[in-house]
Design a protein around this motif. Sequence first.
Motif, mmCIF file in Angstrom:
data_model
loop_
_atom_site.group_PDB
_atom_site.id
_atom_site.type_symbol
_atom_site.label_atom_id
_atom_site.label_comp_id
_atom_site.label_asym_id
_atom_site.label_seq_id
_atom_site.Cartn_x
_atom_site.Cartn_y
_atom_site.Cartn_z
ATOM 1 N N ARG A 1 -1.887 2.247 -8.634
ATOM 2 C CA ARG A 1 -0.567 1.908 -9.174
ATOM 3 C C ARG A 1 -0.690 1.435 -10.629
ATOM 4 O O ARG A 1 0.037 1.885 -11.509
ATOM 5 C CB ARG A 1 0.024 0.798 -8.313
ATOM 6 C CG ARG A 1 1.515 0.674 -8.312
ATOM 7 C CD ARG A 1 1.915 -0.498 -7.432
ATOM 8 N NE ARG A 1 1.614 -0.269 -6.018
ATOM 9 C CZ ARG A 1 2.428 0.378 -5.185
ATOM 10 N NH1 ARG A 1 3.581 0.841 -5.610
ATOM 11 N NH2 ARG A 1 2.095 0.563 -3.924
ATOM 12 N N ASP B 1 -3.246 -0.639 -5.097
ATOM 13 C CA ASP B 1 -2.783 -1.364 -6.281
ATOM 14 C C ASP B 1 -3.452 -0.833 -7.551
ATOM 15 O O ASP B 1 -2.821 -0.732 -8.601
ATOM 16 C CB ASP B 1 -3.105 -2.859 -6.161
ATOM 17 C CG ASP B 1 -2.216 -3.541 -5.133
ATOM 18 O OD1 ASP B 1 -1.282 -2.883 -4.632
ATOM 19 O OD2 ASP B 1 -2.474 -4.721 -4.845
ATOM 20 N N ASN C 1 -2.226 0.934 1.136
ATOM 21 C CA ASN C 1 -1.451 0.283 2.198
ATOM 22 C C ASN C 1 -0.400 1.285 2.655
ATOM 23 O O ASN C 1 -0.497 2.478 2.356
ATOM 24 C CB ASN C 1 -0.883 -1.057 1.739
ATOM 25 C CG ASN C 1 0.137 -0.899 0.624
ATOM 26 O OD1 ASN C 1 0.617 0.199 0.364
ATOM 27 N ND2 ASN C 1 0.458 -2.005 -0.010
ATOM 28 N N GLU C 2 0.605 0.789 3.376
ATOM 29 C CA GLU C 2 1.549 1.743 3.960
ATOM 30 C C GLU C 2 2.354 2.522 2.924
ATOM 31 O O GLU C 2 2.959 3.530 3.243
ATOM 32 C CB GLU C 2 2.476 1.017 4.936
ATOM 33 C CG GLU C 2 1.770 0.737 6.256
ATOM 34 C CD GLU C 2 2.372 -0.450 6.980
ATOM 35 O OE1 GLU C 2 3.610 -0.513 7.084
ATOM 36 O OE2 GLU C 2 1.592 -1.305 7.434
ATOM 37 N N SER C 3 2.351 2.015 1.673
ATOM 38 C CA SER C 3 3.055 2.767 0.640
ATOM 39 C C SER C 3 2.280 4.037 0.286
ATOM 40 O O SER C 3 2.772 4.892 -0.431
ATOM 41 C CB SER C 3 3.244 1.903 -0.607
ATOM 42 O OG SER C 3 2.022 1.788 -1.302
HETATM 43 C C1 LIG Z 1 1.848 -1.937 -0.616
HETATM 44 O O1 LIG Z 1 1.453 -2.481 -1.861
HETATM 45 C C2 LIG Z 1 2.497 -2.659 -2.773
HETATM 46 C C3 LIG Z 1 1.881 -3.090 -4.064
HETATM 47 O O2 LIG Z 1 0.979 -4.120 -3.893
HETATM 48 C C4 LIG Z 1 3.483 -3.654 -2.233
HETATM 49 O O3 LIG Z 1 4.553 -3.812 -3.143
HETATM 50 C C5 LIG Z 1 4.011 -3.156 -0.919
HETATM 51 O O4 LIG Z 1 4.845 -4.133 -0.354
HETATM 52 C C6 LIG Z 1 2.857 -2.866 0.020
HETATM 53 N N1 LIG Z 1 3.384 -2.241 1.208
HETATM 54 C C7 LIG Z 1 3.036 -2.619 2.410
HETATM 55 C C8 LIG Z 1 3.697 -1.873 3.524
HETATM 56 O O5 LIG Z 1 2.240 -3.518 2.635
#
Ligand SMILES: *[C@@H]1O[C@H](CO)[C@@H](O)[C@H](O)[C@H]1NC(C)=O
Length: 300
Positions: free
Chosen positions: A45, A42, A36-38
Amino acid sequence: MADQHKKLHIAVFPWLAFALQHYEKKTLSEDHDEENESGVSDVFRVQQVLGGVDGVTVRACMEIEAESIKFLQNQCSKPVIPVGLIPPSLQLFGSEDNTHDEDWNTILKWLDEQENRSVIYVAFGSEVTLSDDEFTEIAMGLELSGFPFFWVLKKQNTSSDISGSIELKRGVLWSNWVPQLKILAHKSVGGFLSHSGWSSVIESLQFGCPLIMLPFHNEQGLVARLMEEKMVGVKVSRNEDDGKFSRDSLAKALRSVMLEDEGKPYRNHAVEMSKIVGDKELHQKYINEFVEYMEIHRSA
Ligand SMILES: *[C@@H]1O[C@H](CO)[C@@H](O)[C@H](O)[C@H]1NC(C)=O
Ligand SMILES: *[C@@H]1O[C@H](CO)[C@@H](O)[C@H](O)[C@H]1NC(C)=O
Ligand SMILES: *[C@@H]1O[C@H](CO)[C@@H](O)[C@H](O)[C@H]1NC(C)=O
């Protein structure tokens, strides 16, 4: 994509490859493998966290899951510390919050009118979205079972007004908030048709309410299998290949738990297990031991 996400999950948890049935592997949420944007997924992670931590805590207790806890310990090669089941308290839903009093009064009135242990409580948690097909089979299966039911359905993938097009004669479809714990504790509730998420299973068993399990995602199938082994409920049978279930397989599972004679072993085992799951002192002891462990092992 499907194949890739299967591989990723199994890379983190190799035992999943043989623990899950064919169709269950497909139900591991794909979201968890997508960046995802991070910038990471998961699954990545979890992998990194498991590699870096000094220990793992699980919401579990030795009285029910000794084997799984030892297994996990071997898999991670790290200490695994059970923190108990943390069963929630009815008192938490106390009088200071009366925003839902009116809802509860309506529900309670309906429940009070039903016979002891005759009602099937139905809820699939907040993450399961039912397809139109699934909704139809569940509705028809509940009707076929012949028991009154109280179905909490907040999220549904209904393109149209399918819920309006099926006449539910024996039950209530409820789309607002509910005090799930109070419902499960009510004398007229005799079974919980659930996705077998861990929290729901704990809530049900703390009151000795047997389960009819229809797992959808991730670990739910494993929880259902464990609970079936413990004889506190039955799983709705699904096709080995595509994982579909029918109104008939659902009605059959419901009846085997709800019928007076057939359901007796499940009720008895659920009541037995409630003595562990609902044992506040036991679970407080796990928390205390965890705190002690942390105090002893905290880095200087
Ligand atoms: C990306 O995934 C993480 C872990 O699931 C979550 O904490 C975070 O909010 C997500 N970021 C976005 C931008 O969706
Ligand atoms: C229903 O259950 C309640 C509470 O357990 C009990 O007091 C009552 O006698 C039961 N009623 C019947 C008809 O069995
Ligand atoms: C929900 O409905 C849409 C449109 O009918 C469909 O494309 C989608 O696959 C459905 N999702 C689920 C989970 O059934």
